[in-house]
Design an enzyme around this catalytic site. Structure first.
Site, short mmCIF file in Angstrom:
data_model
loop_
_atom_site.label_atom_id
_atom_site.label_comp_id
_atom_site.label_asym_id
_atom_site.label_seq_id
_atom_site.Cartn_x
_atom_site.Cartn_y
_atom_site.Cartn_z
CE LYS A 77 41.48 40.96 35.20
NZ LYS A 77 42.52 40.84 36.25
P1 NAD Z 1 42.57 29.90 37.21
O1 NAD Z 1 41.63 29.84 36.08
O2 NAD Z 1 43.96 29.42 37.00
O3 NAD Z 1 41.95 29.08 38.46
C1 NAD Z 1 40.69 29.34 39.01
C2 NAD Z 1 40.35 28.22 39.97
O4 NAD Z 1 39.12 28.53 40.64
C3 NAD Z 1 40.13 26.86 39.30
O5 NAD Z 1 40.60 25.84 40.14
C4 NAD Z 1 38.59 26.79 39.19
O6 NAD Z 1 38.11 25.44 39.11
C5 NAD Z 1 38.22 27.43 40.51
N1 NAD Z 1 36.86 27.92 40.53
C6 NAD Z 1 36.17 28.57 39.56
N2 NAD Z 1 34.93 28.85 39.98
C7 NAD Z 1 34.83 28.36 41.23
C8 NAD Z 1 33.80 28.34 42.21
N3 NAD Z 1 32.61 28.88 41.93
N4 NAD Z 1 34.05 27.76 43.39
C9 NAD Z 1 35.25 27.21 43.66
N5 NAD Z 1 36.29 27.21 42.79
C10 NAD Z 1 36.06 27.77 41.59
O7 NAD Z 1 42.55 31.41 37.71
P2 NAD Z 1 43.67 32.17 38.53
O8 NAD Z 1 44.55 32.85 37.55
O9 NAD Z 1 44.25 31.27 39.55
O10 NAD Z 1 42.80 33.32 39.24
C11 NAD Z 1 42.11 33.10 40.46
C12 NAD Z 1 41.74 34.43 41.07
O11 NAD Z 1 42.94 35.19 41.30
C13 NAD Z 1 40.85 35.34 40.22
O12 NAD Z 1 40.01 36.10 41.07
C14 NAD Z 1 41.84 36.25 39.54
O13 NAD Z 1 41.26 37.47 39.11
C15 NAD Z 1 42.82 36.46 40.66
N6 NAD Z 1 44.13 36.92 40.24
C16 NAD Z 1 44.84 36.20 39.33
C17 NAD Z 1 46.11 36.65 38.95
C18 NAD Z 1 46.97 35.86 38.02
O14 NAD Z 1 48.15 36.21 37.89
N7 NAD Z 1 46.52 34.80 37.39
C19 NAD Z 1 46.60 37.85 39.48
C20 NAD Z 1 45.85 38.56 40.41
C21 NAD Z 1 44.60 38.07 40.78
#
Ligand code: NAD
Length: 421
Positions: free
Chosen positions: A107
């Site tokens: 990561k």
């Molecule tokens: P992103 O940046 O696209 O979206 C994150 C969202 O969470 C946004 O809407 C943001 O405003 C919100 N957020 C941030 N802090 C917050 C809080 N304290 N309370 C409520 N909402 C909050 O990110 P993403 O890519 O959608 O990733 C989200 C999660 O999924 C993370 O834990 C990431 O590690 C995990 N994940 C992502 C992927 C991927 O392909 N992008 C793959 C596996 C896991």
């Protein structure tokens, strides 16, 4: 546990240790996973649009590569630190093993607030970071991908920078690219699609109908938006979603397409959304405590704490985010008979389709989206079945079952390969 005391990497190690004991392993068998293989800390200076200079901290942690090249996303967030990146790298090792794709775990991250940076500043940060981590990444070494606050545009800059350094195009250096530069169209929605498939697999297993069940999604970014949209298409009622600014609640169900359009590529905050059809604003704390059927945390780690776990009123939690539930909360939820589909299974769709993108890049081929989505469903469902079997046979939680399947495979690989020298 307060936010200051919470250390995601220590939490991960405790869960690995528990899984090792359940499997009857000795600590010598899995001690090697307690410390990441390699950690790189870099300083990223950029000249900002106003002419001033700012220096950001960046990281790339390579946790374990016994099953294949290191693989994992890059996160841009003000709270990024070494323990968070270590934990996220470790979860990647387990996740890739659980869904049986030939990758290890890594990561990366940069401590920055992308909301405060212009596009040109973001580009500079990304290019400089790529240059700094270039010695340790590579198509068969370590392949970055998107995570929180990074997207297909940022992956394109990583691809371009790395290719410029090497003197020829190497699309397989990064996944989550746009289709036009050898990305896989299905990748952007893959994690959310995997979450939907996990909910389907779970409800099918329990012989329950998805029609009109009430769902709340915390975090309305890449993962949360797609999960909400696909589950709405399956007939579920998405009664609440939230972002960092606030939550929206409507008992009759929100219009997810309308909200996705509102947030748009500019990432407008939900607190600015105006709708008079019975939609009201709630806090993130309230969203987590709604009386619903399925709660999907899709924001960040450490959201479902012990305090929240005591109040939760859902039957099922499907972890789209990495590490949203603390270990303390996990035990409380188990006592309360609330079923949790663990992150390393529920959000594995992203890395599975990243793997497909990488395979296509390596063989210079292009698959149809239908084919990609079908293969994604097959791999996720196979892993789901293995986890469920272990859960029933061993009488452990679904999280423990997932860790046991994943850990067992890593340890077997390590034993066959032996420890060098
Ligand atoms: P992103 O940046 O696209 O979206 C994150 C969202 O969470 C946004 O809407 C943001 O405003 C919100 N957020 C941030 N802090 C917050 C809080 N304290 N309370 C409520 N909402 C909050 O990110 P993403 O890519 O959608 O990733 C989200 C999660 O999924 C993370 O834990 C990431 O590690 C995990 N994940 C992502 C992927 C991927 O392909 N992008 C793959 C596996 C896991």
């Amino acid at each position: 546990m307060s936010n200051e005391e919470y250390n995601p990497y220590q939490e991960l190690l405790k869960t690995i240790n528990e899984a090792g004991q359940q499997l009857g392993l000795t600590r010598d068998d899995y001690k090697i996973l307690e410390k990441p293989d390699r950690e790189l800390k870099v300083s990223i200076p950029i000249e900002k649009d106003d002419g001033s200079v700012e220096v950001f901290d960046g990281y790339r942690v390579q946790h374990c590569n016994s099953r294949g090249p290191y693989k994992g996303g890059v996160r841009y967030h003000p709270k990024v630190d070494i323990d968070e990146i270590r934990a996220l790298a470790g979860w990647m090792t387990l996740k890739c093993s659980l869904v049986d794709i030939p990758y290890g775990g890594a990561k990366g991250g940069i401590q920055c607030d992308p909301g405060q940076l212009s596009k040109s500043e973001l580009k500079k940060i990304t290019r400089r970071y790529t240059t700094m981590i270039e010695p340790i990444i590579g198509i068969d070494k370590d392949i970055p991908a998107p995570d929180v606050n990074t997207n297909a545009q940022i992956m394109s800059w990583i691809y371009d920078t790395y290719s410029m350094i090497k003197g020829h195009n190497i699309p397989g250096i990064v996944t989550g690219k746009p289709r036009i530069i050898e990305g896989c169209l299905a990748r952007e929605g893959a994690t959310g699609r995997g979450v939907m498939i996990t909910v389907e697999n779970l409800f099918q297993k329990l012989d329950k109908d998805l029609e009109d069940i009430k769902i709340a999604v915390q975090g309305f970014g890449n993962v949360g938006q797609v999960a909400a949209k696909l589950l709405e298409e399956k007939g579920c009622r998405i009664v609440a979603v939230s972002d960092v600014s606030c939550g929206l609640y409507n008992e009759d169900g929100l219009d997810i397409n309308e909200l996705i359009e509102f947030v748009g590529s500019d990432r407008n905050y939900l607190k600015e959304f105006v709708n008079n059809n019975g939609t009201k604003k709630i806090t993130n704390g309230e969203l987590l405590r709604l009386d619903i059927d399925v709660l999907i945390p899709a924001a960040l780690e450490n959201q479902i704490t012990a305090e929240v776990a005591l109040d939760i009123k859902t039957d099922f939690i499907v972890e789209a985010a990495n590490g949203p539930t603390t270990r303390e909360a996990d035990s409380i939820l188990a006592e309360r008979d609330i079923t949790i589909m663990p992150d390393i299974l529920a959000n594995a769709g992203g890395v599975i389709v990243s793997y497909f993108e990488w395979v296509q890049n390596k063989e210079a081929s292009r698959w149809e989206d239908d084919e990609t989505n079908k293969k994604l469903r097959n791999l996720l469902t196979k892993a789901f079945k293995q986890v469920w079997e272990t859960y029933e046979e061993q009488q452990v939680s679904l999280r423990m079952a997932a860790y046991m399947v994943a850990l067992n495979r890593i340890i077997e690989t390590k034993k066959i390969r032996g420890i060098f020298p």
